[in-house]
Write an enzyme that holds these catalytic residues in place. Structure first.
Site, PDB file in Angstrom:
ATOM      1  N   GLU A   1       0.808  -1.091  -0.042  1.00  0.00           N
ATOM      2  CA  GLU A   1       0.022  -0.009   0.006  1.00  0.00           C
ATOM      3  C   GLU A   1       0.893   1.368   0.038  1.00  0.00           C
ATOM      4  OE1 GLU A   1      -3.526   2.159   2.572  1.00  0.00           O
ATOM      5  OE2 GLU A   1      -3.156   0.067   2.727  1.00  0.00           O
TER       6      GLU A   1
ATOM      7  N   LYS B   1      -7.315  -0.827  11.665  1.00  0.00           N
ATOM      8  CA  LYS B   1      -6.688  -1.138  10.328  1.00  0.00           C
ATOM      9  C   LYS B   1      -5.607  -0.249  10.105  1.00  0.00           C
ATOM     10  CE  LYS B   1      -5.995  -1.588   5.771  1.00  0.00           C
ATOM     11  NZ  LYS B   1      -5.306  -0.342   4.887  1.00  0.00           N
TER      12      LYS B   1
ATOM     13  N   ASP C   1       4.230 -14.421  12.016  1.00  0.00           N
ATOM     14  CA  ASP C   1       2.724 -14.718  11.670  1.00  0.00           C
ATOM     15  C   ASP C   1       1.695 -13.660  11.857  1.00  0.00           C
ATOM     16  OD1 ASP C   1       0.006 -15.689  11.313  1.00  0.00           O
ATOM     17  OD2 ASP C   1       0.323 -17.510  12.686  1.00  0.00           O
TER      18      ASP C   1
ATOM     19  N   HIS D   1      -2.359  10.442   0.389  1.00  0.00           N
ATOM     20  CA  HIS D   1      -2.593   8.904  -0.181  1.00  0.00           C
ATOM     21  C   HIS D   1      -2.394   8.833  -1.758  1.00  0.00           C
ATOM     22  CE1 HIS D   1      -3.380   4.636  -0.139  1.00  0.00           C
ATOM     23  NE2 HIS D   1      -4.427   4.977  -1.060  1.00  0.00           N
TER      24      HIS D   1
END
Length: 444
Positions: free
Chosen positions: A92, A282, A298, A396
């Site tokens: 991203e 998130k 993990d 962004h």
């Protein structure tokens, strides 16, 4: 855990000037010089096929090849007085840039706070293994019988991993929980509490849970079904804190005090509303997952533990807290489960994970966990700062423009030229990128 300076790990400077404007090879060279990587490590990081298919074939099943993601370096981080360059593997745009910029603000505080950066700490690396007991008519009696057998159960667990015990880890205690279910009847669940030291701990605690199952059945009078770790590692917590003076947050458009007020208001919505909290958290994981992936850990376990921890009160809410102290400074904190390891799994088999750990220079799993949480806090601060000012899309989309230019067919220097024009016009579309690319090539 306060990280001490050690002679075996020379201090580095994570403030790499003009880093974003360098070519990838130059960035690699500058980073490698900063952390003291040898020629073999430099060659590995430059190799587009660092994970050979033969090695990949030994890691998972039915291998047909390998799949790569970009690896970037987050700069400017100072944690507990020590500088770190932090590898991040993520697809991203804006994630690495945002974390690096917030780390720069954190290390350049005003009002006598210069050099503070992030402060971190952590608990001991305690993981839980669950042993489910069914077929019991007196679950509370069974609970006490299991607790009475505590010493035997702990000894049996530790007998399965003498190496861990010799390193100072091992099973520390047990807990026993009682549940009433409609489908399975009364249920007792025993937890083994295991200090796994520098391992993530899944294999260790699973092995111990299976080893003690006969003793649990004997003590309880029931039958054991599940014997497996829990990814809600709520006894293995890492914490990060940052304090930022208002003058550091001041921009040409927004005063620092107003910026802080906006951040606090944005955070409050994540506290009260699970729809916002999901996106808020998130954003935190945007910083955490890339470090977890880079180091061969993990990330799915970390995600599961994070979101379960965010809902531990019975209502899903923000993992971070943002406040203003008496001096008018912004104070952010993050505390969450962080079950990371330096031994076992891909941390030892994936060459790029080993290289990432060398770049970080960490010596314990707790140190790695604290660094990772600090990156998550920085990422959250970046998102809140953007939301409190120009909105999330401006920065962004400016970085996303490079992806759009590539999709449109741009290569080499064309990518930056097309992306710059797209971002300046706030019109980041593939069809527009193609128009710009055609015009650029006609002129060239």
């Amino acid at each position: 855990m306060q990280v001490e300076q050690r002679a075996s790990r020379p201090a580095i400077n994570s403030r790499l000037e003009n880093y974003r404007n360098l070519a990838p090879a130059a960035r690699l060279a500058l980073m490698a010089d900063a952390v003291g990587l040898d020629a073999a490590d430099r060659a590995l990081l430059a190799d587009p096929a660092a994970l050979a298919v033969d090695r990949a074939n030994g890691m998972i099943e039915n291998v047909i090849g390998t799949f790569q993601l970009p690896m970037g370096i987050a700069t400017n981080f100072r944690i507990n007085g020590r500088d770190y360059l932090i590898p991040m593997v993520v697809e991203e745009p804006s994630v690495v840039a945002a974390a690096s910029y917030m780390a720069r603000l954190a290390r350049a505080n005003g009002d006598g706070f210069d050099g503070v950066g992030f402060q971190t700490s952590s608990t001991a690396p305690i993981m839980r293994a669950q042993v489910q007991v069914l077929g019991i008519t007196d679950p509370f009696g069974a609970r006490l019988r299991i607790l009475a057998a505590r010493d035997r159960i702990v000894a049996a667990a530790n007998a399965r991993d003498a190496k861990l015990v010799s390193l100072g880890g091992g099973c520390r205690d047990i807990e026993v929980h009682v549940f009433s279910t409609s489908a399975a009847g009364p249920m007792v669940v025993m937890h083994l509490l295991v200090d796994v030291r520098d391992a993530m701990g899944a294999n260790t605690v699973n092995t111990m849970a299976e080893a003690v199952a006969p003793l649990v059945e004997e003590a309880s009078g029931g039958r054991v079904r599940l014997r497996i770790l829990s990814n809600l590692a709520d006894l293995r917590l890492s914490r990060a804190q940052v304090t930022v003076a208002p003058e550091v947050l001041t921009t040409r458009e927004v005063a620092g005090a107003d910026m802080i007020a906006g951040i606090l208001e944005a955070h409050e919505l994540a506290v009260i509303d699970p729809y916002r909290a999901a996106t808020h958290n998130k954003g935190i994981m945007n910083g955490i997952d890339p470090v977890v992936v880079a180091t061969g850990n993990d990330w799915r376990a970390i995600e599961a533990g994070a979101h379960a921890y965010a809902a531990r009160s019975g209502r899903y809410t923000s993992l971070t807290t943002w406040e203003m102290n008496g001096a008018g400074h912004l104070v952010g904190t993050l505390e969450m489960p962080m079950a990371l390891g330096l031994v076992g799994g891909a941390t030892k088999t994936h060459p790029m994970a080993q290289a990432a750990l060398k770049i970080l220079g960490v010596e314990t799993a707790q140190e790695l966990a604290e660094i990772t949480v600090a990156v998550g806090l920085a990422q959250n601060m970046a998102a809140l700062r953007a939301l409190a000012t120009e909105g999330i899309q401006r920065g962004h989309m400016a970085l996303h423009a490079r992806n759009i230019a590539i999709v449109a067919g741009a290569t080499g220097d064309e990518i930056e030229a097309v992306a710059k024009t797209l971002a300046a016009a706030h019109d980041v579309r593939v069809d527009r990128a193609r128009e710009l690319l055609d015009a650029l090539r006609k002129r060239g």
